[in-house]
Motif scaffolding. Structure first.
Motif, PDB file in Angstrom:
ATOM      1  N   UNK A 103     -72.234  38.876  67.646  1.00  0.00           N
ATOM      2  CA  UNK A 103     -71.133  39.024  68.593  1.00  0.00           C
ATOM      3  C   UNK A 103     -70.983  40.481  69.018  1.00  0.00           C
ATOM      4  N   UNK A 104     -71.231  41.401  68.087  1.00  0.00           N
ATOM      5  CA  UNK A 104     -71.086  42.834  68.355  1.00  0.00           C
ATOM      6  C   UNK A 104     -72.370  43.569  68.006  1.00  0.00           C
ATOM      7  N   UNK A 105     -72.818  44.404  68.917  1.00  0.00           N
ATOM      8  CA  UNK A 105     -74.027  45.194  68.712  1.00  0.00           C
ATOM      9  C   UNK A 105     -74.469  45.785  70.043  1.00  0.00           C
ATOM     10  N   UNK A 106     -75.472  46.630  70.051  1.00  0.00           N
ATOM     11  CA  UNK A 106     -75.985  47.169  71.315  1.00  0.00           C
ATOM     12  C   UNK A 106     -76.473  46.039  72.219  1.00  0.00           C
ATOM     13  N   UNK A 107     -76.203  46.133  73.508  1.00  0.00           N
ATOM     14  CA  UNK A 107     -76.628  45.088  74.426  1.00  0.00           C
ATOM     15  C   UNK A 107     -78.153  44.997  74.480  1.00  0.00           C
ATOM     16  N   UNK A 108     -78.724  43.787  74.514  1.00  0.00           N
ATOM     17  CA  UNK A 108     -80.180  43.638  74.623  1.00  0.00           C
ATOM     18  C   UNK A 108     -80.635  43.962  76.044  1.00  0.00           C
ATOM     19  N   UNK A 109     -81.503  44.925  76.178  1.00  0.00           N
ATOM     20  CA  UNK A 109     -81.954  45.375  77.498  1.00  0.00           C
ATOM     21  C   UNK A 109     -83.347  44.814  77.791  1.00  0.00           C
ATOM     22  N   UNK A 110     -84.008  45.360  78.796  1.00  0.00           N
ATOM     23  CA  UNK A 110     -85.302  44.829  79.213  1.00  0.00           C
ATOM     24  C   UNK A 110     -86.422  45.254  78.266  1.00  0.00           C
ATOM     25  N   UNK A 111     -87.401  44.379  78.099  1.00  0.00           N
ATOM     26  CA  UNK A 111     -88.555  44.681  77.253  1.00  0.00           C
ATOM     27  C   UNK A 111     -89.295  45.904  77.780  1.00  0.00           C
ATOM     28  N   UNK A 112     -89.343  46.060  79.092  1.00  0.00           N
ATOM     29  CA  UNK A 112     -90.087  47.167  79.688  1.00  0.00           C
ATOM     30  C   UNK A 112     -89.478  48.531  79.364  1.00  0.00           C
ATOM     31  N   UNK A 113     -88.250  48.554  78.831  1.00  0.00           N
ATOM     32  CA  UNK A 113     -87.623  49.822  78.455  1.00  0.00           C
ATOM     33  C   UNK A 113     -88.122  50.333  77.100  1.00  0.00           C
ATOM     34  N   UNK A 114     -88.707  49.469  76.292  1.00  0.00           N
ATOM     35  CA  UNK A 114     -89.064  49.843  74.915  1.00  0.00           C
ATOM     36  C   UNK A 114     -89.881  51.130  74.811  1.00  0.00           C
ATOM     37  N   UNK A 115     -90.946  51.314  75.621  1.00  0.00           N
ATOM     38  CA  UNK A 115     -91.725  52.547  75.485  1.00  0.00           C
ATOM     39  C   UNK A 115     -91.038  53.776  76.083  1.00  0.00           C
ATOM     40  N   UNK A 116     -89.892  53.574  76.744  1.00  0.00           N
ATOM     41  CA  UNK A 116     -89.206  54.683  77.405  1.00  0.00           C
ATOM     42  C   UNK A 116     -88.163  55.351  76.519  1.00  0.00           C
ATOM     43  N   UNK A 117     -87.810  54.724  75.397  1.00  0.00           N
ATOM     44  CA  UNK A 117     -86.790  55.290  74.523  1.00  0.00           C
ATOM     45  C   UNK A 117     -87.318  56.492  73.745  1.00  0.00           C
ATOM     46  N   UNK A 118     -86.427  57.437  73.481  1.00  0.00           N
ATOM     47  CA  UNK A 118     -86.749  58.480  72.514  1.00  0.00           C
ATOM     48  C   UNK A 118     -86.681  57.844  71.123  1.00  0.00           C
ATOM     49  N   UNK A 119     -87.136  58.556  70.105  1.00  0.00           N
ATOM     50  CA  UNK A 119     -87.094  58.035  68.738  1.00  0.00           C
ATOM     51  C   UNK A 119     -85.663  57.700  68.333  1.00  0.00           C
ATOM     52  N   UNK A 120     -84.732  58.565  68.708  1.00  0.00           N
ATOM     53  CA  UNK A 120     -83.328  58.339  68.360  1.00  0.00           C
ATOM     54  C   UNK A 120     -82.770  57.132  69.110  1.00  0.00           C
ATOM     55  N   UNK A 158     -72.288  53.670  62.040  1.00  0.00           N
ATOM     56  CA  UNK A 158     -70.898  53.571  61.601  1.00  0.00           C
ATOM     57  C   UNK A 158     -70.363  52.140  61.564  1.00  0.00           C
ATOM     58  N   UNK A 159     -71.225  51.155  61.678  1.00  0.00           N
ATOM     59  CA  UNK A 159     -70.775  49.771  61.794  1.00  0.00           C
ATOM     60  C   UNK A 159     -70.089  49.286  60.522  1.00  0.00           C
ATOM     61  N   UNK A 160     -68.991  48.604  60.708  1.00  0.00           N
ATOM     62  CA  UNK A 160     -68.254  47.937  59.645  1.00  0.00           C
ATOM     63  C   UNK A 160     -67.642  46.665  60.241  1.00  0.00           C
ATOM     64  N   UNK A 161     -67.172  45.783  59.391  1.00  0.00           N
ATOM     65  CA  UNK A 161     -66.517  44.577  59.877  1.00  0.00           C
ATOM     66  C   UNK A 161     -65.268  44.923  60.669  1.00  0.00           C
ATOM     67  N   UNK A 162     -64.519  45.910  60.194  1.00  0.00           N
ATOM     68  CA  UNK A 162     -63.297  46.292  60.893  1.00  0.00           C
ATOM     69  C   UNK A 162     -63.602  46.914  62.249  1.00  0.00           C
ATOM     70  N   UNK A 163     -64.689  47.657  62.353  1.00  0.00           N
ATOM     71  CA  UNK A 163     -65.078  48.204  63.654  1.00  0.00           C
ATOM     72  C   UNK A 163     -65.446  47.070  64.607  1.00  0.00           C
ATOM     73  N   UNK A 164     -66.130  46.050  64.091  1.00  0.00           N
ATOM     74  CA  UNK A 164     -66.476  44.898  64.931  1.00  0.00           C
ATOM     75  C   UNK A 164     -65.217  44.202  65.452  1.00  0.00           C
ATOM     76  N   UNK A 165     -64.226  44.038  64.592  1.00  0.00           N
ATOM     77  CA  UNK A 165     -62.972  43.412  65.011  1.00  0.00           C
ATOM     78  C   UNK A 165     -62.301  44.248  66.095  1.00  0.00           C
ATOM     79  N   UNK A 166     -62.319  45.564  65.916  1.00  0.00           N
ATOM     80  CA  UNK A 166     -61.737  46.460  66.920  1.00  0.00           C
ATOM     81  C   UNK A 166     -62.466  46.321  68.252  1.00  0.00           C
ATOM     82  N   UNK A 167     -63.789  46.255  68.218  1.00  0.00           N
ATOM     83  CA  UNK A 167     -64.582  46.136  69.444  1.00  0.00           C
ATOM     84  C   UNK A 167     -64.300  44.807  70.142  1.00  0.00           C
ATOM     85  N   UNK A 168     -64.183  43.725  69.376  1.00  0.00           N
ATOM     86  CA  UNK A 168     -63.877  42.425  69.972  1.00  0.00           C
ATOM     87  C   UNK A 168     -62.515  42.457  70.666  1.00  0.00           C
ATOM     88  N   UNK A 169     -61.534  43.096  70.028  1.00  0.00           N
ATOM     89  CA  UNK A 169     -60.203  43.197  70.622  1.00  0.00           C
ATOM     90  C   UNK A 169     -60.241  44.050  71.886  1.00  0.00           C
TER      91      UNK A 169
END
Length: 205
Positions: A103-120, A158-169
């Motif tokens: 339910x909470x996490x980074x949005x899934x983007x396009x496969x073609x972006x994979x080689x364009x990311x920096x290591x971070x 920094x993910x925690x269950x409480x952070x997820x609840x905050x993001x959903x709200x």
């Protein structure tokens, strides 16, 4: 615990919105045509591919050569409503139940972006992608790519269950005020073409 919460809340949401979802699917078919669902391969946890499922929001209008018209020309008023209300995202609850998304996490983007990311930036794939995320409640598509990826990695660290609840709200609040739906001057979000960090290490070639 996060996976248990994902399953319980997804089942509850599907039970509550089952009939409205069927009515919405009928409206999409009537106004935008077939198929009702938009399906596309996206990278998930550790970059593993899966088939993301959303409601379609654009027509298949094409130019005389058969090429699809730009997003802005294929996105109807009804499609804009679906995006602004985030109703187009609801079928992703099925991806959550299958364990491909959270339910909470980074949005899934396009496969073609994979080689364009920096290591971070690539660290955003250390967790399951989400229907909503920290970047979505802090600007959504109004953010630039670099800032969005920084927020994604911050969530990973920094993910925690409480952070997820905050993001959903906060997501509910964002949807109600329809904030950050698109980038300035764009129908949705411009394509990611690589960061300076990725280019310097050869990832942008």
């Amino acid at each position: 615990m996060k996976r248990v919460v994902d399953i319980i809340l997804s089942l509850v949401a599907l039970a509550l919105f089952g009939l409205p979802l069927l009515l919405l699917a009928w409206q999409i078919r009537r106004r935008l045509g077939r198929p009702v669902f938009f399906k596309q391969t996206r990278p998930g946890l550790h970059g593993r591919r899966f088939r993301l499922v959303k409601f379609r929001t654009m027509t298949d209008a094409r130019d005389p050569t058969g090429q699809l018209l730009p997003d802005a020309e294929r996105l109807t008023a009804f499609g804009r409503f679906l995006r602004a209300s985030s109703l187009d995202e609801l079928p992703e609850l099925w991806n959550v139940l299958k364990g491909e998304m959270s339910l909470v996490g980074p949005r899934p983007l396009l496969v073609e972006y994979l080689p364009l990311y920096s290591t971070e930036q690539a660290r955003r794939h250390e967790v399951r992608p989400g229907i909503t995320g920290w970047a979505q409640v802090n600007g959504r598509n109004a953010l630039g790519w670099e800032e969005k990826f920084k927020l994604d990695v911050w969530y990973v660290d920094n993910r925690t269950l409480w952070l997820d609840i905050k993001i959903l709200w906060l997501t509910v609040r964002k949807v109600l005020v329809r904030d950050g739906i698109s980038a300035a001057g764009e129908a949705t979000m411009p394509r990611f073409t690589g960061s300076s960090a990725a280019t310097s290490r050869g990832g942008g070639s």
